[in-house]
Design a protein around this motif. Sequence first.
Motif, PDB file in Angstrom:
ATOM      1  N   CYS A  42       9.767 -33.866 -43.597  1.00 20.39           N
ATOM      2  CA  CYS A  42      10.631 -34.005 -42.212  1.00 20.39           C
ATOM      3  C   CYS A  42       9.833 -32.219 -41.674  1.00 20.39           C
ATOM      4  O   CYS A  42       9.803 -32.217 -40.082  1.00 20.39           O
ATOM      5  N   ILE A  43       9.592 -31.836 -42.037  1.00 14.31           N
ATOM      6  CA  ILE A  43       9.286 -30.248 -41.477  1.00 14.31           C
ATOM      7  C   ILE A  43       7.706 -29.640 -41.350  1.00 14.31           C
ATOM      8  O   ILE A  43       6.823 -29.275 -41.351  1.00 14.31           O
ATOM      9  N   CYS A  44       6.921 -29.917 -42.718  1.00 14.39           N
ATOM     10  CA  CYS A  44       5.458 -29.490 -43.196  1.00 14.39           C
ATOM     11  C   CYS A  44       4.741 -31.137 -43.615  1.00 14.39           C
ATOM     12  O   CYS A  44       3.588 -30.900 -43.471  1.00 14.39           O
ATOM     13  N   LEU A  45       5.291 -32.323 -43.541  1.00 16.83           N
ATOM     14  CA  LEU A  45       4.715 -33.407 -43.666  1.00 16.83           C
ATOM     15  C   LEU A  45       4.077 -33.629 -45.221  1.00 16.83           C
ATOM     16  O   LEU A  45       3.080 -34.245 -45.183  1.00 16.83           O
ATOM     17  N   ARG A  46       4.656 -32.662 -46.060  1.00 15.66           N
ATOM     18  CA  ARG A  46       3.830 -32.942 -47.184  1.00 15.66           C
ATOM     19  C   ARG A  46       4.815 -34.305 -48.149  1.00 15.66           C
ATOM     20  O   ARG A  46       5.670 -34.923 -47.783  1.00 15.66           O
ATOM     21  N   THR A  47       3.826 -34.961 -49.066  1.00 13.76           N
ATOM     22  CA  THR A  47       4.142 -36.073 -49.536  1.00 13.76           C
ATOM     23  C   THR A  47       4.728 -35.708 -51.232  1.00 13.76           C
ATOM     24  O   THR A  47       5.517 -36.448 -51.221  1.00 13.76           O
ATOM     25  N   GLY A  48       4.276 -34.646 -51.911  1.00 13.91           N
ATOM     26  CA  GLY A  48       4.932 -34.779 -53.298  1.00 13.91           C
ATOM     27  C   GLY A  48       6.313 -33.580 -53.114  1.00 13.91           C
ATOM     28  O   GLY A  48       6.264 -32.587 -52.091  1.00 13.91           O
ATOM     29  N   GLY A  49       6.754 -33.999 -54.159  1.00 16.07           N
ATOM     30  CA  GLY A  49       8.281 -32.480 -54.505  1.00 16.07           C
ATOM     31  C   GLY A  49       9.488 -33.211 -53.626  1.00 16.07           C
ATOM     32  O   GLY A  49       9.674 -32.151 -53.032  1.00 16.07           O
ATOM     33  N   HIS A  50       9.213 -34.598 -53.462  1.00 19.86           N
ATOM     34  CA  HIS A  50      10.457 -34.764 -51.929  1.00 19.86           C
ATOM     35  C   HIS A  50      11.652 -34.392 -52.244  1.00 19.86           C
ATOM     36  O   HIS A  50      12.371 -35.234 -53.820  1.00 19.86           O
ATOM     37  N   VAL A  51      12.500 -34.006 -51.985  1.00 18.52           N
ATOM     38  CA  VAL A  51      13.438 -33.862 -52.088  1.00 18.52           C
ATOM     39  C   VAL A  51      14.619 -35.220 -51.249  1.00 18.52           C
ATOM     40  O   VAL A  51      14.613 -34.584 -49.676  1.00 18.52           O
ATOM     41  N   GLY A  52      14.794 -36.113 -52.082  1.00 18.55           N
ATOM     42  CA  GLY A  52      15.572 -37.228 -50.566  1.00 18.55           C
ATOM     43  C   GLY A  52      17.220 -36.851 -50.616  1.00 18.55           C
ATOM     44  O   GLY A  52      17.678 -38.126 -50.245  1.00 18.55           O
ATOM     45  N   HIS A  61       9.394 -26.982 -51.270  1.00 21.92           N
ATOM     46  CA  HIS A  61       9.192 -25.988 -51.020  1.00 21.92           C
ATOM     47  C   HIS A  61       9.581 -25.676 -49.046  1.00 21.92           C
ATOM     48  O   HIS A  61      10.648 -24.580 -49.469  1.00 21.92           O
ATOM     49  N   CYS A  62      10.400 -26.442 -48.188  1.00 24.19           N
ATOM     50  CA  CYS A  62      11.167 -26.671 -47.808  1.00 24.19           C
ATOM     51  C   CYS A  62      12.512 -25.967 -47.942  1.00 24.19           C
ATOM     52  O   CYS A  62      13.416 -25.419 -47.235  1.00 24.19           O
ATOM     53  N   PHE A  63      12.712 -26.996 -48.809  1.00 27.77           N
ATOM     54  CA  PHE A  63      14.108 -26.820 -49.166  1.00 27.77           C
ATOM     55  C   PHE A  63      14.147 -25.791 -49.906  1.00 27.77           C
ATOM     56  O   PHE A  63      15.796 -25.300 -49.947  1.00 27.77           O
ATOM     57  N   ARG A  64      13.644 -24.898 -50.855  1.00 29.86           N
ATOM     58  CA  ARG A  64      14.156 -23.246 -51.376  1.00 29.86           C
ATOM     59  C   ARG A  64      14.234 -22.563 -50.121  1.00 29.86           C
ATOM     60  O   ARG A  64      14.862 -21.491 -50.344  1.00 29.86           O
ATOM     61  N   GLU A  65      12.982 -22.351 -49.494  1.00 32.10           N
ATOM     62  CA  GLU A  65      13.308 -21.909 -48.173  1.00 32.10           C
ATOM     63  C   GLU A  65      14.697 -22.294 -47.134  1.00 32.10           C
ATOM     64  O   GLU A  65      15.295 -21.012 -46.674  1.00 32.10           O
ATOM     65  N   ASN A  66      15.185 -23.560 -46.687  1.00 33.35           N
ATOM     66  CA  ASN A  66      15.655 -23.273 -46.590  1.00 33.35           C
ATOM     67  C   ASN A  66      17.538 -23.876 -47.224  1.00 33.35           C
ATOM     68  O   ASN A  66      18.015 -24.677 -46.021  1.00 33.35           O
ATOM     69  N   ALA A  67      17.737 -23.895 -48.054  1.00 35.63           N
ATOM     70  CA  ALA A  67      18.894 -24.276 -48.890  1.00 35.63           C
ATOM     71  C   ALA A  67      20.167 -23.342 -48.572  1.00 35.63           C
ATOM     72  O   ALA A  67      21.180 -23.817 -48.842  1.00 35.63           O
ATOM     73  N   GLN A  68      19.789 -22.242 -48.468  1.00 36.98           N
ATOM     74  CA  GLN A  68      20.921 -21.078 -48.090  1.00 36.98           C
ATOM     75  C   GLN A  68      21.980 -21.237 -46.487  1.00 36.98           C
ATOM     76  O   GLN A  68      22.957 -21.279 -46.999  1.00 36.98           O
ATOM     77  N   ARG A  69      20.511 -22.004 -46.029  1.00 39.44           N
ATOM     78  CA  ARG A  69      20.804 -22.435 -44.743  1.00 39.44           C
ATOM     79  C   ARG A  69      22.158 -23.120 -44.328  1.00 39.44           C
ATOM     80  O   ARG A  69      22.904 -23.848 -43.734  1.00 39.44           O
ATOM     81  N   LEU A  70      21.477 -24.544 -45.351  1.00 39.93           N
ATOM     82  CA  LEU A  70      22.124 -25.455 -44.785  1.00 39.93           C
ATOM     83  C   LEU A  70      22.908 -25.783 -46.341  1.00 39.93           C
ATOM     84  O   LEU A  70      23.822 -26.677 -45.515  1.00 39.93           O
ATOM     85  N   GLY A  71      23.497 -24.206 -46.490  1.00 40.72           N
ATOM     86  CA  GLY A  71      25.124 -24.552 -48.014  1.00 40.72           C
ATOM     87  C   GLY A  71      24.756 -24.644 -49.025  1.00 40.72           C
ATOM     88  O   GLY A  71      26.125 -25.187 -49.744  1.00 40.72           O
ATOM     89  N   PHE A  72      23.757 -24.144 -49.723  1.00 40.51           N
ATOM     90  CA  PHE A  72      23.472 -25.015 -51.010  1.00 40.51           C
ATOM     91  C   PHE A  72      24.053 -23.342 -51.686  1.00 40.51           C
ATOM     92  O   PHE A  72      23.368 -22.289 -51.257  1.00 40.51           O
ATOM     93  N   LYS A  73      24.332 -23.287 -52.951  1.00 41.86           N
ATOM     94  CA  LYS A  73      24.418 -22.187 -53.373  1.00 41.86           C
ATOM     95  C   LYS A  73      23.641 -22.041 -55.062  1.00 41.86           C
ATOM     96  O   LYS A  73      23.811 -22.778 -55.198  1.00 41.86           O
TER      97      LYS A  73
END
Length: 76
Positions: A42-52, A61-73
């Motif tokens: 939903c950020i960069c419109l890539r189709t590969g490596g999807h975390v649903g 890639h976007c999950f790795r950048e935003n994981a801490q902000r989302l509350g993942f450790k």
Amino acid sequence: MTVSDYKKILKVIKNKNGKIAKYNKYNVPKARKCGTSTHKCCICLRTGGHVGKYGLSLCRHCFRENAQRLGFKKFN
Ligand SMILES: [Zn+2]
């Protein structure tokens, strides 16, 4: 000619109505109901490596950048 987005060609042939009709008839991609192309980040419109999981709908890639902000450790 190959392009990543089929709509880019429409800018080139915008004044040629016959070519636009022919292009739309034969080259517009099929509307898909399932498969990898339906799962886009939903950020960069890539189709590969999807975390649903957890309804995130992000690529890895976007999950790795935003994981801490989302509350993942990270446990290492
Ligand atoms: Zn992404």
